[in-house]
Motif scaffolding. Structure first.
Motif, PDB file in Angstrom:
ATOM      1  N   UNK A 251      43.602  48.170  34.642  1.00 50.44           N
ATOM      2  CA  UNK A 251      42.382  47.857  33.878  1.00 50.44           C
ATOM      3  C   UNK A 251      42.543  46.526  33.152  1.00 50.44           C
ATOM      4  N   UNK A 252      43.709  46.310  32.533  1.00 52.64           N
ATOM      5  CA  UNK A 252      43.946  45.016  31.880  1.00 52.64           C
ATOM      6  C   UNK A 252      43.760  43.863  32.863  1.00 52.64           C
ATOM      7  N   UNK A 253      44.412  43.973  34.005  1.00 56.02           N
ATOM      8  CA  UNK A 253      44.374  42.873  34.974  1.00 56.02           C
ATOM      9  C   UNK A 253      42.973  42.663  35.514  1.00 56.02           C
ATOM     10  N   UNK A 254      42.262  43.755  35.766  1.00 57.35           N
ATOM     11  CA  UNK A 254      40.888  43.626  36.265  1.00 57.35           C
ATOM     12  C   UNK A 254      39.987  42.960  35.230  1.00 57.35           C
ATOM     13  N   UNK A 255      40.276  43.205  33.952  1.00 59.83           N
ATOM     14  CA  UNK A 255      39.488  42.589  32.878  1.00 59.83           C
ATOM     15  C   UNK A 255      39.962  41.174  32.559  1.00 59.83           C
ATOM     16  N   UNK A 256      41.019  40.715  33.227  1.00 60.54           N
ATOM     17  CA  UNK A 256      41.539  39.378  32.979  1.00 60.54           C
ATOM     18  C   UNK A 256      42.313  39.251  31.685  1.00 60.54           C
ATOM     19  N   UNK A 257      42.887  40.367  31.203  1.00 62.16           N
ATOM     20  CA  UNK A 257      43.608  40.360  29.934  1.00 62.16           C
ATOM     21  C   UNK A 257      45.119  40.427  30.173  1.00 62.16           C
TER      22      UNK A 257
END
Length: 565
Positions: free
Chosen positions: A163-169
């Motif tokens: 989820x972090x990576x998908x959100x660019x975080x």
């Protein structure tokens, strides 16, 4: 008497309402947990294959978004397959009543969005949450789930990292946003526990003869109790995310075993649960394994197609679970269960009441399918007692007590069913004192609801806090914070310790900077600074005060933390 008649007769409860064997009172919502479980197990299987192939999807936002879309598609397809042949769903009102406790927990998360980020995440910046965040950051930096370096099982961490990576975080770029999202996702674990427990109770109520409204009521009661301090506040404040995940998985697996005891659906959900538990907490694997036995036996008798499903399921499950199992067997070992950790209170009253309610249902219903599921609920507690005896610790020690807690959570389902069944009998009764019992019962229901409504309030008003959230976030967000080995702020000592732990997430690949995860004296901090190649202190105190405090290292660099406005 036909077999169907005998089955329905055995399922009649005290209310005298016949069981609706072919109808699930929770409808499609009841299978949401199963579909999500299958999707997460698929993600773990894919990650297991990605590691040896050198594919690191967590390093790419596009790949992570693609994986999330794929998981959503898998979940939707799984839901369609699981609902096939189930018959008509219950009325939406019954479904909403059963889902209401989970929606209440989600509602608190929505309301908290109006608070400053440091305040709404303060409950999260304590216990083991920050350590889980660091593990997630390290996995995201590695790009894939692997056990070459870290042996801790990380199913939930993989989901969060995705989820972090998908959100660019990424923590090194925006640690405050990562903490905020991590806290939200951790909070939703309690909503998942409320939903899965309520679904299990509703299905159990239906199988033991409660009508649709009463079954939904049982789900409502069980779901509400998961928001009580024993189940929500204690485990969220301690940061025991793995236990919340595992309890939800167990509820899903047992519900699938109840609704499809001999078919492919029950088997697939049990295998998926086994995969997720292997990457979460292996001591709970016996529940999934035992739950799969009945469906596996049914598939063996179902001809070539059934045996094919059985073989493929076992193969995929074994491949997906193997890396985590190998790591815990070869590098951790069962003696790790003797390690002491935080005190994890056991809700003894609910454990005893749940066991008693399960016994009542077994004795009065004499229905093998129900009895099997109720017996499986006791497996975590039995495992905990046997583990304590084997490693020579008290059943109240950290790991055995958590196993007892899981049985207490699962026991909420039979407890709610028995309570609602008794309430219906009292409501229809005309004996002397029935009116008083109705008043007492109404007061009890009101208490359950009030606790569910107000229990989470303490999370966002400092009741669970052990640290100063705004100060922690200011410190770890300061430019150059990742270079520091020591933190010294105006906050309490725990605040500095939490900030120091989070610095490992700010720079997850640094490797060379050792940051102990316990509170340190000034002498210990000096030793840490002397051992560093480039000693640095992260502080909101004046530079002169910092240098005076750490005069033991004359060339220490001070990384300034902006003062709050």
């Amino acid at each position: 008497m036909t077999a169907t008649t005998r089955t329905r007769g055995a399922a009649a409860v005290a209310t005298g309402v016949p069981a609706r064997i072919g109808r699930d009172p929770f409808g499609a919502l009841g299978d949401l947990g199963s579909a999500a479980l299958v999707a997460v197990a698929g993600l773990l299987a894919l990650m297991t294959l990605a590691a040896p192939l050198g594919w690191r999807p967590l390093r790419s936002q596009a790949a992570s978004v693609g994986l999330l879309v794929l998981l959503a598609v898998v979940a939707v397809l799984a839901l369609r397959v699981l609902r096939r042949g189930r018959g008509p769903s219950a009325p939406r009102t019954a479904q909403l009543v059963t889902a209401a406790p989970a929606l209440l927990v989600v509602g608190w998360a929505v309301a908290a969005r109006f608070l400053p980020v440091g305040v709404r995440t303060e409950w999260y910046l304590g216990g083991d949450h920050v350590r889980h965040l660091v593990l997630t950051a390290e996995e995201q930096a590695a790009g894939v789930l692997g056990y070459d370096v870290e042996s801790y099982p990380r199913a939930w961490h993989t989901v969060v990292a995705l989820v972090w990576s998908a959100a660019g975080l990424r923590p090194e770029d925006s640690v405050t946003a990562v903490v905020d999202l991590g806290a939200l996702l951790a909070w939703l674990l309690s909503a998942a526990l409320a939903l899965t427990t309520a679904a299990l109770a509703a299905s159990l109520g239906s199988r033991t003869g409660l009508g649709l409204r009463a079954s939904a009521g049982a789900g409502f009661v069980a779901g509400c109790v998961t928001a009580w301090p024993f189940f929500l506040a204690t485990y969220q404040a301690l940061g025991l995310e793995g236990s919340l995940v595992a309890a939800s998985v167990l509820a899903v697996v047992l519900r699938a075993r109840l609704t499809d005891p001999t078919g492919a659906r029950g088997f697939v959900v049990a295998v998926a649960g086994g995969v997720v538990l292997a990457h979460t907490w292996q001591l709970l694997l016996p529940v999934a394994a035992l739950a799969a036995l009945g469906p596996a036996r049914g598939l063996l008798r179902a001809g070539r197609r059934g045996r094919l499903v059985l073989a493929v399921g076992l193969l995929v499950g074994a491949v997906a679970a193997w890396p985590a199992l190998l790591a815990v067997v070869t590098r951790v070992g069962v003696q790790h269960a003797s390690d002491a950790d935080v005190v994890s209170p056991v809700p003894w009253a609910f454990l005893a009441l749940g066991a008693g309610a399960a016994g009542v249902l077994v004795l009065r219903r004499r229905h093998r399918r129900t009895a099997t599921v109720l017996a499986l609920m006791a497996v975590p507690a039995v495992t905990g007692v046997l583990l304590a005896l084997y490693v020579g610790v008290s059943p109240l020690a950290y790991y055995p007590s958590k196993l007892l807690w899981h049985t207490a959570v699962l026991g909420l389902a039979p407890l709610a069913v028995v309570v609602v069944g008794l309430a219906l009998r009292v409501d229809r009764a005309s004996f002397r004192g029935a009116s008083l019992l109705r008043v007492v019962g109404g007061g009890g229901l009101a208490t359950v609801l009030v606790f569910a409504l107000l229990g989470p309030f303490a999370a966002f008003t400092g009741g669970w806090s052990t640290t100063d959230g705004p100060t922690v976030l200011r410190a770890v967000s300061a430019p150059g914070a990742g270079d520091a080995q020591v933190v010294w702020t105006d906050g309490p000592v725990v605040t500095d310790t939490v900030a120091r732990i989070l610095l490992a997430a700010v720079r997850p690949t640094s490797g060379g900077i050792a940051r102990p995860q316990s509170s340190l004296t000034v002498e210990q901090e000096c030793a840490l600074l002397r051992a560093a190649d480039a000693p640095a202190v992260l502080s909101d105190h004046p530079v002169a005060e910092v240098r005076a405090r750490y005069a033991c290292v004359p060339d220490v660099r001070v990384v300034a933390v902006p003062r709050s406005s």
